[in-house]
Design a protein around this motif. Structure first.
Motif, short mmCIF file in Angstrom:
data_model
loop_
_atom_site.label_atom_id
_atom_site.label_comp_id
_atom_site.label_asym_id
_atom_site.label_seq_id
_atom_site.Cartn_x
_atom_site.Cartn_y
_atom_site.Cartn_z
N GLN A 82 44.61 -5.51 14.44
CA GLN A 82 45.44 -6.35 13.31
C GLN A 82 45.74 -5.49 12.08
OE1 GLN A 82 41.93 -8.90 13.22
NE2 GLN A 82 42.76 -10.71 14.14
N THR A 113 30.21 -4.26 10.91
CA THR A 113 31.01 -4.14 11.99
C THR A 113 30.19 -5.11 13.08
OG1 THR A 113 29.51 -2.39 12.64
CG2 THR A 113 31.77 -2.03 11.85
N ASN A 145 36.22 -3.48 21.35
CA ASN A 145 36.50 -4.94 20.75
C ASN A 145 35.85 -5.19 19.55
OD1 ASN A 145 37.80 -5.71 23.24
ND2 ASN A 145 35.87 -5.74 24.20
N ARG A 146 35.77 -3.86 18.78
CA ARG A 146 35.05 -4.27 17.48
C ARG A 146 35.66 -4.68 16.23
NH1 ARG A 146 31.94 1.15 15.42
NH2 ARG A 146 30.64 0.36 17.24
N THR A 147 35.29 -5.66 15.63
CA THR A 147 35.72 -6.39 14.27
C THR A 147 34.89 -5.99 13.11
OG1 THR A 147 34.25 -8.13 14.68
CG2 THR A 147 36.61 -8.12 15.74
N TYR A 148 35.64 -6.20 12.08
CA TYR A 148 35.22 -5.66 10.79
C TYR A 148 35.26 -6.94 9.68
CZ TYR A 148 36.06 -1.13 12.67
OH TYR A 148 36.29 0.15 13.53
N GLN A 149 34.31 -6.91 8.54
CA GLN A 149 34.20 -8.09 7.88
C GLN A 149 33.92 -7.59 6.59
OE1 GLN A 149 32.50 -11.02 9.96
NE2 GLN A 149 30.56 -10.53 9.15
N HIS A 196 42.65 -13.14 7.13
CA HIS A 196 41.66 -13.52 7.91
C HIS A 196 40.31 -13.04 7.24
CE1 HIS A 196 39.26 -14.98 11.57
NE2 HIS A 196 40.29 -15.51 11.62
N GLN A 200 38.05 -11.60 9.50
CA GLN A 200 37.88 -10.51 10.38
C GLN A 200 38.89 -9.79 10.66
OE1 GLN A 200 35.88 -12.38 13.85
NE2 GLN A 200 33.86 -12.29 13.05
N LEU A 201 38.58 -8.49 10.69
CA LEU A 201 39.85 -7.30 10.94
C LEU A 201 39.63 -6.52 12.03
CD1 LEU A 201 42.39 -5.74 9.99
CD2 LEU A 201 40.76 -4.45 8.69
N SER A 202 40.45 -6.45 13.07
CA SER A 202 40.54 -5.57 14.32
C SER A 202 41.42 -4.33 14.04
CB SER A 202 40.86 -6.34 15.38
OG SER A 202 42.12 -6.37 15.53
N ASN A 203 41.02 -3.36 14.97
CA ASN A 203 42.10 -2.13 14.83
C ASN A 203 43.50 -2.65 15.29
OD1 ASN A 203 43.63 -0.05 16.28
ND2 ASN A 203 41.60 1.14 16.02
#
Length: 320
Positions: free
Chosen positions: A281, A305, A311-315, A274, A276-279
């Protein structure tokens, strides 16, 4: 603290990593293996093409640009190569197609006959080349660049044989490229146009719109839950890397130590799963237990971020 850079894996490495995670009996495994073979063969062809350009040394000033992606409104193109000289520009398209090759000027069809004698009608690569020439003419005109444009299709496979060639386009094999480039240059005006190549190069870089790769699971409609989880060991190819406080990442199977194991796993996630990446995931993909440890590990990477901490997401960082 210097954060670690995260980029997409190469297409070949992404396919290879996908195969490591697919179950042995997965229905798409054979197809992915074929895709990997084609991608690797194409990369070898591109490498041969690049080495051949070392032999191209005209007396006039010139520049060779690779992988040029441009956009005019909704019209997007990706050129494998672009040779800029003071007298004209030459678009170079590379194709890794083997077998006996036929260009039919009467029907406008392109086909190949493979080693088993099977004939396949394929998209004519000279049609794509002509589109790119029209695009670049329009782009140059818009930016007041006065350079004539031509192009050539280079077949990089060592196992191809031209049975017929098109009348209106240049096509050749890799070893013939340099001679053909000089031949095309002779068709341009012999007096330089006094266009500044550095200025054109800078303009093309300014309007470069990188090709957006789709994560492979989305591209091939593979359910992410079907993949093996864990961090790959580059030595034994098992997903058995675990974190040791002093040693870093170590394989529970063969005891290989790899300080880059998690960094490559994060790159693998963005290449396969994906954008986007979450903690959560990351923990699921890498078989990590502690959300706090995962949060600290994610903070060591150079990622963009979004959202509050919970609810932080990373890309991946966008190209400048």
């Amino acid at each position: 603290m210097n954060k670690k850079e995260v980029v997409l894996l190469s297409e070949a490495e992404s396919l290879e990593r996908l195969l490591y995670r697919l179950p042995e009996n997965h229905p798409q495994r054979q197809f992915i293996q074929i895709e990997l073979y084609r991608t690797a063969a194409g990369k070898r062809g591109e490498d041969r093409l690049e080495r051949k350009f070392i032999e191209f040394s005209p007396e006039e000033n010139h520049r060779f640009l690779r992988n040029i992606c441009l956009t005019l409104g909704e019209w997007k193109i990706q050129m494998d190569g672009l040779l800029l000289t003071e007298r004209g520009a030459i678009i170079v398209e590379s194709k890794n197609i083997s077998g006996q090759l036929y260009f039919d000027d009467k029907t406008g069809e392109f086909s190949r006959v493979d080693l088993d004698g099977v004939r396949t009608v394929m998209e004519d690569p000279t049609i794509q080349l002509n589109k790119h020439i029209r695009f670049l003419n329009k782009f140059f005109k818009r930016h007041k660049i006065n350079l004539p444009i031509d192009g050539i299709v280079v077949f990089t496979s060592k196992n191809c044989e031209f049975m017929t060639k098109p009348v209106t386009n240049y096509v050749c094999k890799t070893y013939q490229l340099v001679d053909y480039l000089f031949k095309i240059l002779q068709t341009f005006p012999q007096e330089p146009t006094h266009q500044k190549l550095a200025k054109i190069d800078k303009l093309l870089q300014k309007f470069h719109t990188p090709y957006k790769r789709q994560p492979l699971c989305q591209l091939y409609f593979i359910d992410a839950d079907e993949l093996k989880s864990g961090i790959l060991c580059n030595s034994c190819k098992k997903h058995t890397m675990v974190r040791k406080r002093k040693a870093g990442w170590i394989c529970g199977q063969c005891r290989t130590v790899d300080p880059l194991a998690l960094q490559q796993a994060v790159q693998e996630y963005f290449s396969l799963m994906h954008t986007q990446l979450s903690n959560h995931q990351l923990r699921k993909f890498c078989k990590l237990e502690s959300p706090y440890a995962a949060s600290r590990l994610l903070a060591t990477f150079e990622l963009e971020t979004a959202g509050a901490l919970r609810n932080r997401t990373y890309q991946l960082k966008k190209e400048q």
